[in-house]
Scaffold this active site. Structure first.
Site, PDB file in Angstrom:
ATOM      1  N   ARG A 266       0.852  -1.191   0.000  1.00 29.16           N
ATOM      2  CA  ARG A 266       0.000   0.000   0.000  1.00 29.16           C
ATOM      3  C   ARG A 266       0.887   1.240   0.000  1.00 29.16           C
ATOM      4  NH1 ARG A 266      -2.150   0.953   5.493  1.00 29.16           N
ATOM      5  NH2 ARG A 266      -0.776   2.755   5.429  1.00 29.16           N
ATOM      6  N   HIS A 270      -3.547   4.561   4.663  1.00 25.89           N
ATOM      7  CA  HIS A 270      -4.637   3.572   4.680  1.00 25.89           C
ATOM      8  C   HIS A 270      -5.891   4.144   3.994  1.00 25.89           C
ATOM      9  CE1 HIS A 270      -7.588   0.697   6.019  1.00 25.89           C
ATOM     10  NE2 HIS A 270      -8.263   1.669   6.591  1.00 25.89           N
ATOM     11  N   TYR A 279       3.594   5.943  11.562  1.00 25.59           N
ATOM     12  CA  TYR A 279       3.927   4.580  11.993  1.00 25.59           C
ATOM     13  C   TYR A 279       4.762   3.795  10.979  1.00 25.59           C
ATOM     14  CZ  TYR A 279      -0.242   3.673   9.107  1.00 25.59           C
ATOM     15  OH  TYR A 279      -1.152   3.631   8.083  1.00 25.59           O
TER      16      TYR A 279
HETATM   17  C1  LIG Z   1     -15.589  -5.018  11.301  1.00 30.29           C
HETATM   18  C2  LIG Z   1     -14.620  -3.871  11.219  1.00 30.29           C
HETATM   19  N1  LIG Z   1     -13.698  -3.720  12.201  1.00 30.29           N
HETATM   20  C3  LIG Z   1     -12.819  -2.699  12.140  1.00 30.29           C
HETATM   21  C4  LIG Z   1     -12.858  -1.810  11.106  1.00 30.29           C
HETATM   22  C5  LIG Z   1     -11.858  -0.651  11.031  1.00 30.29           C
HETATM   23  N2  LIG Z   1     -10.914  -0.922   9.953  1.00 30.29           N
HETATM   24  C6  LIG Z   1     -11.040  -0.330   8.748  1.00 30.29           C
HETATM   25  S1  LIG Z   1      -9.870  -0.818   7.675  1.00 30.29           S
HETATM   26  C7  LIG Z   1      -9.124  -1.802   8.824  1.00 30.29           C
HETATM   27  C8  LIG Z   1      -7.879  -2.575   8.483  1.00 30.29           C
HETATM   28  C9  LIG Z   1      -8.088  -3.493   7.342  1.00 30.29           C
HETATM   29  O1  LIG Z   1      -6.861  -4.028   6.946  1.00 30.29           O
HETATM   30  P1  LIG Z   1      -6.761  -5.070   5.774  1.00 30.29           P
HETATM   31  O2  LIG Z   1      -7.845  -6.096   5.906  1.00 30.29           O
HETATM   32  O3  LIG Z   1      -5.380  -5.560   5.743  1.00 30.29           O
HETATM   33  O4  LIG Z   1      -7.119  -4.237   4.473  1.00 30.29           O
HETATM   34  P2  LIG Z   1      -6.401  -2.965   3.836  1.00 30.29           P
HETATM   35  O5  LIG Z   1      -7.156  -1.753   4.323  1.00 30.29           O
HETATM   36  O6  LIG Z   1      -4.968  -2.959   4.235  1.00 30.29           O
HETATM   37  O7  LIG Z   1      -6.585  -3.113   2.371  1.00 30.29           O
HETATM   38  C10 LIG Z   1      -9.816  -1.754  10.018  1.00 30.29           C
HETATM   39  C11 LIG Z   1      -9.444  -2.495  11.240  1.00 30.29           C
HETATM   40  C12 LIG Z   1     -13.824  -2.008  10.105  1.00 30.29           C
HETATM   41  N3  LIG Z   1     -13.901  -1.224   9.026  1.00 30.29           N
HETATM   42  N4  LIG Z   1     -14.685  -3.053  10.167  1.00 30.29           N
END
Ligand SMILES: Cc1ncc(C[n+]2csc(CCOP(=O)(O)OP(=O)(O)O)c2C)c(N)n1
Length: 370
Positions: A266, A270, A279
């Site tokens: 990425r 985020h 971080y």
């Molecule tokens: C059920 C839920 N828990 C927490 C969140 C907050 N949240 C948004 S994105 C994220 C991290 C996701 O990481 P990843 O699955 O690796 O996907 P990326 O964003 O890196 O593509 C979190 C914890 C959420 N959107 N939904």
């Protein structure tokens, strides 16, 4: 202590394969598949990747100028969406997380619809009739909650004996959720026509992948459910399309579900609500730019004689105009009625919600260009 080695037999062991055709400099590791040697197909994949990158840049600019809500950029991960878009058949069903815009564009989602969604307007997820996207799912910002839904869809396909495949995508962080494991577990037990794609982009917001799991790969999480599981270089669009196409074909032929872990990075924050400098070491990001999927694939196309400087200039002009037109269409969209969120959710509104609908209605418009 007694020595129990004589009493112990190994009853399972495993290996995880990693596929890569393109090195970061665009040189080949092996003879590429037929689609990558076909001039038109090879060029179309590149065009989609560049269009997505320029769309993404425009979306971030709209957010930074207060015209769009929080937006999840796909910078650095574009090849995965392109591979999905080109590997799925029209009748297949794509159930995305929220960074695979290229696949959605390939399946007929208009660029401005994605802006609409991040602008808080659910109408952006009503994909156009007559396109493959029409039967696909909306973006899922709730992490991993769409993966059991994908199981339900795949189960229905099997029940109806259709020759369709479901592809559900998510990030590395999503694989820590219980609902994700429940889906993995059911997929093989019911022998469903489904492919799980995990984009390992190094981070789940501020949580690095190596703290997300103690395992050597995310792919091996699929082995626990009996799935065909492997890794692919997700910044290599040729490899990603080839591995996904094979997994989709197995699923279509009743040969069971697969998990593909796509290794990527990425390059952006985020979302626009995040500041990754707090971080993430800058050197890591600089090094990752060397593995950029666009640069790598362009080098391949040029070496193959499929791409010229004139082609590049024409594509940039066209993709810039498309992103600009999408932004204008989004900004010009009249906001929907505030109570529409209730209308999107329920065919018949429960009585207990009526006062909430009224309250929201009195608050003023949401969504649309603003
Ligand atoms: C059920 C839920 N828990 C927490 C969140 C907050 N949240 C948004 S994105 C994220 C991290 C996701 O990481 P990843 O699955 O690796 O996907 P990326 O964003 O890196 O593509 C979190 C914890 C959420 N959107 N939904």
């Amino acid at each position: 202590m007694t020595d129990r080695s004589a009493a112990t037999r190994r009853i399972a062991s495993f290996e995880i394969d990693l596929t890569r055709y393109l090195n970061p400099d665009g040189s080949l590791t092996a003879e590429p598949p037929a689609f990558a040697r076909d001039r038109e197909q090879a060029r179309a994949m590149y065009a989609l990747m560049v269009r997505t990158r320029l769309f993404d840049k425009k979306a971030v600019a709209l957010q930074r100028t207060g015209q769009l809500g929080t937006y999840a950029a796909v910078l650095g991960q574009e090849a995965i969406g392109v591979a999905i878009g080109h590997a799925l058949a029209a009748e297949d069903i794509f159930i995305p997380a929220y960074r695979e815009y290229a696949a959605q564009f390939a399946r007929g989602v208009p660029l401005h619809a994605i802006l609409q969604y991040w602008g808080g307007d659910e109408r952006g997820m009503a994909y156009p009739e007559g396109t493959p996207s029409h039967h696909d799912f909306p973006l899922s910002v709730p992490i991993a909650t769409h993966v059991p839904h994908a199981i339900g869809v795949a189960y229905a396909i099997r029940l109806k004996q259709e020759r369709r495949v479901v592809l559900a995508s998510c990030g590395d962080g999503a694989t820590s959720k219980g609902d994700w494991y429940e889906a993995i577990s059911s997929a093989r037990i019911w022998n469903l026509p489904i492919v799980f794609l995990v984009s390992n982009n190094g981070w789940a917001i501020s949580m690095p992948s190596h703290r997300q799991t103690g395992a050597a790969t995310f792919a091996q999480k699929g082995l626990a459910g009996g799935l065909h599981s492997e890794q692919v270089d997700g910044n290599d669009v040729i490899a990603t399309r080839a591995v996904l196409a094979a997994a989709i074909e197995r699923a279509r032929n009743g040969e069971g579900p697969s998990l593909v872990e796509a290794l990527t990075y990425r390059l952006h924050d985020h979302t626009t609500a995040d500041d990754a400098r707090r971080y993430r070491p800058e050197a890591e990001v600089t090094a990752a730019w060397e593995r950029c999927p666009v640069k790598r694939y362009k080098a391949y196309l040029e070496t193959a004689g499929f791409w010229s400087a004139d082609d590049e200039a024409a594509l940039i002009a066209d993709a810039t105009a498309a992103a600009e037109a999408a932004a204008q269409a989004f900004v010009a969209t009249a906001p929907q009625a505030p109570e529409a969120i209730f209308d999107h959710l329920y065919a018949t509104l429960p009585k207990s919600m009526e006062w909430q609908r009224e309250e929201v209605r009195n608050r003023g418009p949401i969504g649309g260009g603003h």
